[in-house]
Design a protein around this motif. Structure first.
Motif, PDB file in Angstrom:
ATOM      1  N   MET A  30       0.850  -1.190   0.000  1.00  0.00           N
ATOM      2  CA  MET A  30       0.000   0.000   0.000  1.00  0.00           C
ATOM      3  C   MET A  30       0.886   1.240   0.000  1.00  0.00           C
ATOM      4  SD  MET A  30      -3.216   0.935   2.519  1.00  0.00           S
ATOM      5  CE  MET A  30      -2.251   1.186   4.018  1.00  0.00           C
ATOM      6  N   GLU A  31       0.451   2.254  -0.729  1.00  0.00           N
ATOM      7  CA  GLU A  31       1.155   3.523  -0.778  1.00  0.00           C
ATOM      8  C   GLU A  31       0.613   4.471   0.304  1.00  0.00           C
ATOM      9  OE1 GLU A  31       1.635   3.445  -5.659  1.00  0.00           O
ATOM     10  OE2 GLU A  31       0.174   4.773  -4.693  1.00  0.00           O
ATOM     11  N   LEU A  79      -5.754  -2.311   8.505  1.00  0.00           N
ATOM     12  CA  LEU A  79      -7.096  -2.649   8.036  1.00  0.00           C
ATOM     13  C   LEU A  79      -7.277  -2.245   6.576  1.00  0.00           C
ATOM     14  CD1 LEU A  79     -10.048  -3.565   8.832  1.00  0.00           C
ATOM     15  CD2 LEU A  79     -10.489  -1.146   9.277  1.00  0.00           C
ATOM     16  N   LEU A  80      -6.829  -1.041   6.231  1.00  0.00           N
ATOM     17  CA  LEU A  80      -6.960  -0.568   4.856  1.00  0.00           C
ATOM     18  C   LEU A  80      -6.102  -1.396   3.904  1.00  0.00           C
ATOM     19  CD1 LEU A  80      -6.913   3.303   5.453  1.00  0.00           C
ATOM     20  CD2 LEU A  80      -8.906   1.813   5.129  1.00  0.00           C
ATOM     21  N   GLU A  81      -4.914  -1.748   4.354  1.00  0.00           N
ATOM     22  CA  GLU A  81      -4.042  -2.576   3.510  1.00  0.00           C
ATOM     23  C   GLU A  81      -4.668  -3.944   3.259  1.00  0.00           C
ATOM     24  OE1 GLU A  81       0.685  -3.058   3.264  1.00  0.00           O
ATOM     25  OE2 GLU A  81      -0.172  -3.760   5.163  1.00  0.00           O
ATOM     26  N   GLU A  82      -5.218  -4.535   4.308  1.00  0.00           N
ATOM     27  CA  GLU A  82      -5.859  -5.841   4.163  1.00  0.00           C
ATOM     28  C   GLU A  82      -7.064  -5.770   3.227  1.00  0.00           C
ATOM     29  OE1 GLU A  82      -7.807  -9.369   6.987  1.00  0.00           O
ATOM     30  OE2 GLU A  82      -6.946  -7.560   7.883  1.00  0.00           O
ATOM     31  N   THR A 106       5.629   1.948  11.847  1.00  0.00           N
ATOM     32  CA  THR A 106       5.122   0.873  12.696  1.00  0.00           C
ATOM     33  C   THR A 106       4.455  -0.206  11.854  1.00  0.00           C
ATOM     34  OG1 THR A 106       4.786   2.407  14.533  1.00  0.00           O
ATOM     35  CG2 THR A 106       3.571   0.333  14.609  1.00  0.00           C
ATOM     36  N   LEU A 107       3.723   0.208  10.839  1.00  0.00           N
ATOM     37  CA  LEU A 107       3.039  -0.752   9.972  1.00  0.00           C
ATOM     38  C   LEU A 107       4.023  -1.539   9.120  1.00  0.00           C
ATOM     39  CD1 LEU A 107       0.359  -1.840   8.645  1.00  0.00           C
ATOM     40  CD2 LEU A 107       0.690  -0.025   6.946  1.00  0.00           C
ATOM     41  N   THR A 108       4.961  -0.844   8.480  1.00  0.00           N
ATOM     42  CA  THR A 108       5.809  -1.472   7.464  1.00  0.00           C
ATOM     43  C   THR A 108       7.120  -2.017   8.004  1.00  0.00           C
ATOM     44  OG1 THR A 108       6.927   0.598   6.890  1.00  0.00           O
ATOM     45  CG2 THR A 108       4.866   0.091   5.732  1.00  0.00           C
ATOM     46  N   GLU A 149      19.382   8.758   4.684  1.00  0.00           N
ATOM     47  CA  GLU A 149      19.988   7.535   5.144  1.00  0.00           C
ATOM     48  C   GLU A 149      18.845   6.584   5.439  1.00  0.00           C
ATOM     49  OE1 GLU A 149      23.834   9.628   7.286  1.00  0.00           O
ATOM     50  OE2 GLU A 149      22.346   8.511   8.448  1.00  0.00           O
ATOM     51  N   ALA A 150      18.621   5.623   4.578  1.00  0.00           N
ATOM     52  CA  ALA A 150      17.457   4.755   4.692  1.00  0.00           C
ATOM     53  C   ALA A 150      17.820   3.479   5.407  1.00  0.00           C
ATOM     54  CB  ALA A 150      16.906   4.428   3.298  1.00  0.00           C
ATOM     55  N   ALA A 151      16.958   3.067   6.318  1.00  0.00           N
ATOM     56  CA  ALA A 151      17.139   1.808   7.016  1.00  0.00           C
ATOM     57  C   ALA A 151      16.518   0.655   6.236  1.00  0.00           C
ATOM     58  CB  ALA A 151      16.505   1.898   8.403  1.00  0.00           C
ATOM     59  N   GLY A 152      16.087   0.902   5.037  1.00  0.00           N
ATOM     60  CA  GLY A 152      15.450  -0.098   4.177  1.00  0.00           C
ATOM     61  C   GLY A 152      14.767   0.622   3.060  1.00  0.00           C
ATOM     62  N   PRO A 153      13.935  -0.072   2.269  1.00  0.00           N
ATOM     63  CA  PRO A 153      13.206   0.599   1.175  1.00  0.00           C
ATOM     64  C   PRO A 153      12.326   1.721   1.714  1.00  0.00           C
ATOM     65  CG  PRO A 153      13.068  -1.791   1.003  1.00  0.00           C
ATOM     66  CD  PRO A 153      13.682  -1.500   2.340  1.00  0.00           C
TER      67      PRO A 153
END
Length: 299
Positions: free
Chosen positions: A1-2, A240-243, A274-276, A292-296
């Motif tokens: 989800m964006e 909930l929205l992602e699901e 928190t979600l991702t 400085e990204a800790a991931g995507p």
């Protein structure tokens, strides 16, 4: 989800161009939506029945032009444009112009409106607003998709016209139908590319919205995006929205100065993280912005 951003672009809040740069710098490139009200009735306004911001907004297409001029990646849009109150030939030109100037970064959120007094001031019978919206969009589609366009509908009539530029996105920018009423899904299925329901009007639980998303999916004969606006900075709601299969959750930030907007963005980013499980640290200086990204990126 964006994950996207929306706001009311008022003249006494953060400048639309500076806001767009801030949003892009923080990685929210999927969308910045601007709301619209051309005016509000003074009686309701002075009585405190309407929020102050509704009477203080820039024209959305002017604000969006400032936004796309200040950015290079950020997608922008109307959230929503009150198309029934607008001339469709002029609005088609504005949509195509912003899409062309931005290199195809515009999304056209539209709605029939709810402020009856404003419609009357524009010469619109409120009882016809949903039919008029459909007719105006039909006329705009004809202009966007034909070198020489003509259209004859219930409210809009014109013979062969030439109107350039055409949108970069073909056949036209995504048309996102706003609204939460009992017949909104019919409108989405008739002429929309997506649905923009308002989470805040679902009593905070999201259960009714999820049921209607399922209804839309069951009735649709083509892929239709769901972009939920006014999503709270709550990871449980976002889950909930992602699901439910929403393409994008859009958080509305206040019409205020930079400090208040940054606090709102901080809360939103915390909920998304928190979600991702993904995080981004942004360092600013007068010369550059270094990530400085800790991931995507989460957005």
């Amino acid at each position: 989800m964006e994950f996207g951003i929306g706001t009311y672009p008022t003249h006494d809040s953060m400048d639309p161009g500076a806001l767009a740069r801030l949003v892009e710098d923080r990685g929210h490139n999927t969308s910045l939506f601007f709301a619209e009200h051309s005016h509000v009735p003074a009686a309701a306004y002075t009585a405190g029945e309407l929020p102050r911001r509704l009477g203080h907004m820039y024209d959305p297409f002017v604000a969006l032009t400032a936004a796309v001029s200040a950015t290079s990646r950020l997608r922008v849009g109307t959230g929503i444009c009150l198309v029934a109150e607008r001339d469709p030939i002029s609005t088609a030109k504005q949509v195509a112009s912003v899409d062309h100037l931005s290199g195809g970064r515009f999304e056209f959120g539209v709605g029939a409106g709810w402020l009856r007094e404003s419609m009357i001031n524009h010469g619109i019978d409120p009882r016809t607003r949903t039919r008029r919206m459909a007719d105006h969009i039909g006329a705009m589609k004809a202009i966007w998709t034909h070198d020489i366009a003509s259209y004859h509908g219930e409210f809009v009539h014109f013979d062969d016209i030439v109107a350039w530029p055409k949108p970069v996105q073909r056949p036209h920018p995504p048309i996102l139908i706003g609204g939460d009423g009992p017949t909104v899904i019919d409108r989405v299925l008739e002429y929309g590319d997506g649905w923009m329901p308002n989470f805040a009007r679902d009593n905070g639980s999201g259960e009714g919205l999820v049921r209607r998303i399922r209804e839309l999916r069951a009735r649709a004969d083509r892929p239709i995006d769901v972009i939920v606006v006014s999503a709270p900075a709550d990871p449980e709601v976002l889950a909930l929205l992602e699901e439910a299969g929403c393409r994008r959750a859009v958080h509305w930030i206040p019409a205020t100065g930079r400090a208040g907007i940054e606090r709102s963005l901080d809360r939103w980013e915390e909920a998304v993280t928190t979600l991702t499980g993904e995080a981004e640290v942004v360092h600013r200086s007068t010369a550059s912005t270094v990530r400085e990204a800790a991931g995507p990126l989460p957005v």
